[in-house]
Design an enzyme around this catalytic site. Structure first.
Site, mmCIF file in Angstrom:
data_model
loop_
_atom_site.group_PDB
_atom_site.id
_atom_site.type_symbol
_atom_site.label_atom_id
_atom_site.label_comp_id
_atom_site.label_asym_id
_atom_site.label_seq_id
_atom_site.Cartn_x
_atom_site.Cartn_y
_atom_site.Cartn_z
ATOM 1 N N LYS A 1 -6.397 6.570 -16.227
ATOM 2 C CA LYS A 1 -7.309 5.421 -16.197
ATOM 3 C C LYS A 1 -8.671 5.843 -16.751
ATOM 4 O O LYS A 1 -9.157 6.940 -16.436
ATOM 5 C CB LYS A 1 -7.440 4.958 -14.743
ATOM 6 C CG LYS A 1 -8.342 3.773 -14.486
ATOM 7 C CD LYS A 1 -8.330 3.455 -12.980
ATOM 8 C CE LYS A 1 -9.075 2.187 -12.637
ATOM 9 N NZ LYS A 1 -8.940 1.852 -11.191
ATOM 10 N N SER B 1 -7.380 -2.683 -10.380
ATOM 11 C CA SER B 1 -8.030 -2.475 -11.658
ATOM 12 C C SER B 1 -7.327 -1.444 -12.538
ATOM 13 O O SER B 1 -7.650 -1.316 -13.718
ATOM 14 C CB SER B 1 -9.491 -2.052 -11.431
ATOM 15 O OG SER B 1 -9.557 -0.815 -10.736
ATOM 16 N N SER C 1 -6.580 -1.026 -6.042
ATOM 17 C CA SER C 1 -6.391 -0.927 -7.489
ATOM 18 C C SER C 1 -5.215 -0.073 -7.964
ATOM 19 O O SER C 1 -4.948 -0.020 -9.161
ATOM 20 C CB SER C 1 -7.677 -0.407 -8.135
ATOM 21 O OG SER C 1 -8.663 -1.399 -8.105
#
Length: 435
Positions: free
Chosen positions: A37, A114, A138
């Site tokens: 990420k 996310s 997330s």
């Protein structure tokens, strides 16, 4: 979206190769590929935090986050950085700047955020596993939406150095995999755990009221778990609880957050809604301390929903922050007492299937409120949680979550590995029957 991005489901922001540290002996993650990420520092690359204004106003990282180094040392190869929701402030997975990674399980639904790109990269079989972060949900949410495994470890069990903070009281490094053996192996590397023999759970508590929050029939989610536990360990291990009542009784500091509004919300569990309110107060306050000055100075271009949340956080005060810390301590003690050393709590990961792409935010509010009631249990207690896929219901992905006490990550990872195949067999039987 350009052709290259399209071919990888829009999961990647940047592709590159980071080779594992050379070693003379067999490494646990040998020959596995992973993605990261874009909230983790990788030396030589700007950490973009999901927003072009952030990327523009920050220099390239001068070192690589320890969590990324750990899996490289474990023998895995990094193939790139993945898209996330702006400033990690959403569980939806939509990004107006970099595009929304396409959910490989249901392309017309959001991938969840996310850590959207990391979940999609695993779900689309572009990598063997991926690193994400989980503050409010997330990792757990995109894992459930994309039909894969997602693990949020005990809070502070893995270093968040070299990771852009969101709210330190809750920030956790998490990871995704399609297969429980790889999930476990990655966890042992990140958590620096020795290989230990699996321990039989002492009890598995099904939180009845939490399953009532879900739009998916509770027997479709809880029954495969019950049958699997019965086959593997004996059905007497399964207990039932009304978690909301227990939390209300054992976490007195929540009174501050029990608003009349919560009581009127028929769709929610008042004490868990209060728990999520407490979490949100502290999350906003810490987000402001981390990023308020940058937001006020740069005034970044932020997408719908996220912009409102970010500015609301930037304007927040320290009111009730002390009470939030009391809630954290009380909840951890209460759940420790409920579960004991090798007890497990079962809840739905989220209250229903993934929403459609570009849904109107207003009807989504009720769904978000229920989602955060469920997600805040591990968020506030710091317990570890795994989201496990349970096939499809009405052609949409279903997931269940198992939680265990803080520090028992190795136990929970082993349990997933033991139970997974039986669980999927039971899901198959249930799906055929429903069909």
């Amino acid at each position: 979206m350009d052709m290259a991005r399209e071919s990888d489901n829009g999961a990647f922001l940047d592709k590159f190769l980071l080779q594992p540290t050379p070693s003379t002996h067999q490494l646990p993650l040998n020959a596995l590929t992973f993605a990261v990420k874009d909230i983790f520092d990788v030396e030589g690359y700007v950490t973009g935090f999901g927003n072009p204004d952030w990327a523009r106003t920050h220099p390239a990282a001068t070192s690589t986050a320890p969590a990324v180094l750990a899996v490289l040392r474990g023998g895995a190869t990094c193939v790139g950085k993945t898209v996330l929701d702006e400033m990690a402030y959403s569980i939806n997975g939509e990004n107006k700047h970099y595009g929304t990674p396409r959910n490989p399980c249901v392309p017309d639904r959001v991938p969840g955020g996310s850590s959207s790109g990391s979940a999609v990269a695993v779900g689309a079989k572009l990598v063997d596993f991926a690193l994400g972060t989980d503050t409010g949900g997330s990792v757990r949410v995109p894992a459930s939406y994309c039909g894969i495994l997602g693990f949020r470890p005990s809070h502070d069990a893995i270093s968040t150095a070299g990771v852009i903070p969101m709210a330190q009281s809750f920030d956790s490094v998490g990871w995704f995999a399609r297969n429980p053996v790889i999930l476990n192996r990655v966890g042992r590397v990140l958590l620096q755990l020795p290989d230990v023999d699996p321990v039989k759970p002492s009890q598995i508590i099904i939180a009845e009221d939490c399953f009532q929050l879900s739009t998916i029939p509770s027997d479709r989610v809880a029954e495969p778990l019950f049958k699997s536990v019965d086959k593997l360990f004996g059905g007497d291990l399964v207990k039932h609880a009304i978690l909301g009542d227990y939390v209300k009784e054992k976490v007195p500091s929540l009174k501050q957050f029990m608003t009349k509004g919560n009581a009127d919300q028929e769709y929610n569990i008042p004490s868990l809604a209060a728990l999520s309110s407490a979490m949100r107060v502290l999350q906003r306050y810490e987000f402001k301390n981390n990023h308020g000055e940058w937001v006020r100075t740069v005034k970044p271009d932020l997408g719908p929903g996220i912009s409102e949340r970010v500015w609301e956080a930037v304007k927040t005060t320290d009111e009730n922050v002390d009470v939030c810390h009391s809630v954290k301590i009380e909840l951890r003690a209460a759940l420790n007492a409920l579960l004991g050393d090798f007890g497990v709590l079962a809840i739905p990961t989220v209250p229903g299937p993934p929403p459609e792409l570009q849904s109107d935010p207003t009807p989504l509010e009720a769904f978000r409120a229920k989602a955060f009631s469920l997600l805040s249990i591990a968020g506030v207690s710091g317990f570890c949680q795994v989201s496990i896929p349970l096939g499809l219901y009405d052609n949409l992905p279903v997931a269940i979550s198992l939680l265990a006490k803080h520090g028992s990550d190795g136990f929970l990872l082993n349990l997933v590995e033991i139970i997974y195949d039986t669980l999927q067999e039971e899901v198959g039987i249930t799906e055929k029957r429903d069909y």
